[in-house]
Design a protein around this motif. Structure first.
Motif, PDB file in Angstrom:
ATOM      1  N   TYR A   1       0.813  -1.215   0.000  1.00  0.00           N
ATOM      2  CA  TYR A   1       0.000   0.000   0.000  1.00  0.00           C
ATOM      3  C   TYR A   1       0.849   1.270   0.000  1.00  0.00           C
ATOM      4  O   TYR A   1       0.354   2.338  -0.348  1.00  0.00           O
TER       5      TYR A   1
ATOM      6  N   TYR B   1      -5.312   0.608   2.641  1.00  0.00           N
ATOM      7  CA  TYR B   1      -4.731   1.083   3.899  1.00  0.00           C
ATOM      8  C   TYR B   1      -3.500   1.921   3.607  1.00  0.00           C
ATOM      9  O   TYR B   1      -2.599   1.492   2.891  1.00  0.00           O
TER      10      TYR B   1
ATOM     11  N   ARG C   1      -6.958   7.036   5.228  1.00  0.00           N
ATOM     12  CA  ARG C   1      -7.414   5.734   5.704  1.00  0.00           C
ATOM     13  C   ARG C   1      -6.196   5.060   6.330  1.00  0.00           C
ATOM     14  O   ARG C   1      -5.281   4.639   5.612  1.00  0.00           O
TER      15      ARG C   1
ATOM     16  N   HIS D   1      -3.784   2.322   8.412  1.00  0.00           N
ATOM     17  CA  HIS D   1      -3.518   0.893   8.252  1.00  0.00           C
ATOM     18  C   HIS D   1      -3.817   0.180   9.575  1.00  0.00           C
ATOM     19  O   HIS D   1      -3.071   0.327  10.542  1.00  0.00           O
ATOM     20  N   PRO D   2      -4.894  -0.606   9.652  1.00  0.00           N
ATOM     21  CA  PRO D   2      -5.271  -1.195  10.945  1.00  0.00           C
ATOM     22  C   PRO D   2      -4.285  -2.230  11.464  1.00  0.00           C
ATOM     23  O   PRO D   2      -4.182  -2.425  12.681  1.00  0.00           O
TER      24      PRO D   2
ATOM     25  N   THR E   1     -12.100  -3.934  11.365  1.00  0.00           N
ATOM     26  CA  THR E   1     -11.373  -4.702  10.358  1.00  0.00           C
ATOM     27  C   THR E   1     -10.963  -6.037  10.966  1.00  0.00           C
ATOM     28  O   THR E   1     -10.435  -6.073  12.075  1.00  0.00           O
TER      29      THR E   1
END
Length: 230
Positions: free
Chosen positions: A57, A115, A152, A154-155, A175
């Motif tokens: 990403y 993400y 957004r 990145h979880p 998530t």
């Protein structure tokens, strides 16, 4: 922080350090994925991150896939100070207005689908370094007339912890990460995959069978075929 300050590394465990570094080594760069030398520097910056933080990403190729308009640029802000590094990939877009043509060209920043957000190496987790990095980025935004920003995060990396202290964040959704090696069992056991089970059961009733195969041996045809369609 004095200009003649020395480097101090404080061990926090395996390969983890805080830092204190001279301001003489600070450097802020704004890289554009369409510029070949910038793209190489972008990739080099990613390679300075711990391997578990080098996610696709953050790559220039991924952002270029979403820079699908002449008004959108795939960019990456890179800030370094000594061994510490922060990279922040984003899409820079012109804001369409109905005002006269001589009006200041306003822009906004957004992350691509998926993400994104900032990512740092271990020395880059130092709060003082992060304040310096975001101060430099804020100055750049002011110069470029960037008026808003949407990220957004990145979880899996929980990179919201490296965001600017002035940024307003909120939780949008849950998530659920799943290890691929656990997927077959999880599909059967988890209520989350009820729809998947229904589709699999329907396929089996129609006579289909399912097998786990080594991707490298059995799917070597996929990458060339995929590239032909791009």
């Amino acid at each position: 922080m004095a200009r003649n300050s020395t480097v101090i590394l404080l061990s926090l465990g395996t390969n983890r350090f805080l830092y204190r570094e001279s301001r003489q080594n600070m450097r802020f760069s704004l890289l554009r994925a369409t510029v070949s030398q910038n793209k190489k520097q972008w990739i080099d910056a990613i390679e300075q991150l711990p391997i578990e933080r080098q996610d696709v990403y953050f790559s220039p190729e991924y952002l270029l896939a979403y820079a699908n308009s002449e008004d959108i640029e795939a960019c990456c802000a890179v800030y370094t100070n000594g061994d510490a590094i922060l990279i922040y990939p984003f899409l820079l877009a012109a804001i369409q207005t109905t005002e006269a043509q001589d009006t200041i060209n306003l822009k906004d920043i957004q992350s691509p689908y998926g993400y994104s957000g900032p990512v740092v190496n271990y020395p880059g987790e130092d709060p003082e370094f992060l304040r310096e990095a975001w101060s430099q980025f804020s100055d750049w935004c002011s110069t470029e007339h960037v008026v808003c920003e949407f990220i957004r995060f990145h979880p899996l990396l929980d990179n919201v912890r490296w965001a600017s202290e002035s940024m307003k964040t909120f939780k949008d959704r849950l998530t659920i990460p799943i290890k691929l090696e656990d997927y077959p069992k999880t599909v059967q056991d988890s209520s989350y995959f009820r729809k998947h089970r229904q589709m699999l059961n329907k396929a089996e009733r129609m006579g289909y069978t399912f097998h786990a195969i080594p991707a490298q041996d059995e799917l070597s045809w996929f990458v060339p075929l995929y590239l032909e369609t791009q």
